[in-house]
Design an enzyme around this catalytic site. Structure first.
Site, PDB file in Angstrom:
ATOM      1  N   ARG A 145      35.457  38.556  26.339  1.00  9.79           N
ATOM      2  CA  ARG A 145      36.573  38.333  25.782  1.00  9.79           C
ATOM      3  C   ARG A 145      37.303  37.143  26.757  1.00  9.79           C
ATOM      4  O   ARG A 145      38.672  36.879  26.325  1.00  9.79           O
ATOM      5  CB  ARG A 145      37.768  39.594  26.081  1.00  9.79           C
ATOM      6  N   HIS A 152      25.664  30.221  55.424  1.00 11.98           N
ATOM      7  CA  HIS A 152      25.979  31.390  54.552  1.00 11.98           C
ATOM      8  C   HIS A 152      25.284  32.691  54.925  1.00 11.98           C
ATOM      9  O   HIS A 152      25.598  33.784  54.081  1.00 11.98           O
ATOM     10  CB  HIS A 152      25.773  30.924  53.099  1.00 11.98           C
ATOM     11  N   CYS A 205      31.241  42.550  30.313  1.00 13.70           N
ATOM     12  CA  CYS A 205      32.169  43.357  29.707  1.00 13.70           C
ATOM     13  C   CYS A 205      33.227  42.750  29.343  1.00 13.70           C
ATOM     14  O   CYS A 205      32.935  41.505  29.017  1.00 13.70           O
ATOM     15  CB  CYS A 205      32.583  44.744  30.762  1.00 13.70           C
ATOM     16  N   GLY A 206      34.364  43.147  28.869  1.00 10.16           N
ATOM     17  CA  GLY A 206      35.501  42.443  28.372  1.00 10.16           C
ATOM     18  C   GLY A 206      36.054  41.227  29.282  1.00 10.16           C
ATOM     19  O   GLY A 206      35.953  40.186  28.818  1.00 10.16           O
ATOM     20  N   THR A 207      36.310  41.624  30.200  1.00 11.25           N
ATOM     21  CA  THR A 207      36.709  40.855  31.395  1.00 11.25           C
ATOM     22  C   THR A 207      35.758  40.387  32.389  1.00 11.25           C
ATOM     23  O   THR A 207      35.799  39.248  33.036  1.00 11.25           O
ATOM     24  CB  THR A 207      37.848  41.336  32.350  1.00 11.25           C
ATOM     25  N   ASP A 237      28.726  46.248  27.986  1.00  7.13           N
ATOM     26  CA  ASP A 237      29.474  47.275  27.419  1.00  7.13           C
ATOM     27  C   ASP A 237      29.682  46.874  25.793  1.00  7.13           C
ATOM     28  O   ASP A 237      29.165  45.971  25.698  1.00  7.13           O
ATOM     29  CB  ASP A 237      30.900  47.713  28.124  1.00  7.13           C
ATOM     30  N   HIS A 238      30.467  47.571  25.280  1.00  6.44           N
ATOM     31  CA  HIS A 238      30.553  47.613  23.653  1.00  6.44           C
ATOM     32  C   HIS A 238      31.175  46.113  23.207  1.00  6.44           C
ATOM     33  O   HIS A 238      30.811  45.515  22.184  1.00  6.44           O
ATOM     34  CB  HIS A 238      31.323  48.436  22.945  1.00  6.44           C
ATOM     35  N   HIS A 290      26.441  30.156  47.794  1.00  5.95           N
ATOM     36  CA  HIS A 290      27.045  30.463  48.801  1.00  5.95           C
ATOM     37  C   HIS A 290      26.952  32.026  48.818  1.00  5.95           C
ATOM     38  O   HIS A 290      26.912  32.541  50.277  1.00  5.95           O
ATOM     39  CB  HIS A 290      28.611  30.173  48.703  1.00  5.95           C
ATOM     40  N   ARG A 350      27.282  35.463  56.510  1.00 10.09           N
ATOM     41  CA  ARG A 350      28.238  36.187  55.587  1.00 10.09           C
ATOM     42  C   ARG A 350      27.562  36.728  54.569  1.00 10.09           C
ATOM     43  O   ARG A 350      28.216  38.098  54.427  1.00 10.09           O
ATOM     44  CB  ARG A 350      28.724  34.701  55.127  1.00 10.09           C
TER      45      ARG A 350
HETATM   46  C1  RB5 Z   1      37.110  47.670  27.461  1.00 15.11           C
HETATM   47  O1  RB5 Z   1      37.982  47.772  26.505  1.00 15.11           O
HETATM   48  C2  RB5 Z   1      37.436  46.720  28.740  1.00 15.11           C
HETATM   49  O2  RB5 Z   1      38.114  47.489  29.526  1.00 15.11           O
HETATM   50  C3  RB5 Z   1      36.116  46.546  29.473  1.00 15.11           C
HETATM   51  O3  RB5 Z   1      35.213  45.784  28.654  1.00 15.11           O
HETATM   52  C4  RB5 Z   1      36.375  45.532  30.764  1.00 15.11           C
HETATM   53  O4  RB5 Z   1      37.203  44.467  30.390  1.00 15.11           O
HETATM   54  C5  RB5 Z   1      36.659  46.431  31.970  1.00 15.11           C
HETATM   55  O5  RB5 Z   1      36.816  45.451  33.007  1.00 15.11           O
END
Ligand code: RB5
Length: 148
Positions: A109, A133, A65-67, A8-9, A98, A136
């Site tokens: 992030r 494994h 993505c961010g997380t 994503d961005h 595994h 599973r």
């Molecule tokens: C974007 O702001 C954020 O929500 C996305 O990158 C991600 O972390 C979602 O899980």
């Protein structure tokens, strides 16, 4: 190896650094975007990545993505996908050994670009262990869509 990348961005710079790294190692890299920092839907990106990998036997994917959480949830909803969320090279190794993950996910992030590249290298060089494994992973791959 053939490796699909999607983000994503929040993950543009990390994805571009990983793409450059993988290309310089001789891998075939397919960039599913985005390369724009305008906000996009991480779930759509995860679905696109999952479908690309699921329809290309032997290919791997990297999602950002961010997380990493949202894009991993989305990718894991595609049949045939096992997407492992990774913040450390050791996680990357174990999700191959595994879980037999075919997609590595990380969070732009959460970790530095250099760490993400270390994770990618660890992921791609590590084989599935099989053995105990197998059963599973078979369960993971056959439970999609199940309801109690
Ligand atoms: C974007 O702001 C954020 O929500 C996305 O990158 C991600 O972390 C979602 O899980």
């Amino acid at each position: 190896m053939k490796i699909y990348l999607a983000n994503d961005h929040t993950g543009v710079a990390m994805k571009q650094a990983i793409a450059q790294h993988l290309t310089s190692q001789g891998h075939e890299v397919i960039n599913l975007g985005t390369d724009d920092t305008t906000a996009v839907n991480y779930a759509s990106q995860g679905k696109t990545l999952g479908l690309a990998v699921a329809n290309d036997s032997g290919a791997f994917g990297i999602g950002i993505c961010g997380t990493g959480i949202g894009i991993s949830i989305a990718a894991n909803k595609v049949q045939g996908i096992i997407a492992g969320l990774v913040y450390e090279p050791q996680n990357a190794i174990v999700t191959r050994q595994h879980n037999n993950a075919n997609i590595m996910i990380t969070g732009a992030r959460q970790i530095a670009i250099e760490k993400a590249i270390e994770c990618v290298d660890a992921f791609l060089k590590t084989p599935f262990e099989g053995g105990r494994h197998e059963e599973r992973v078979k369960t993971l791959l056959t439970m999609e869509g199940e309801k109690k």
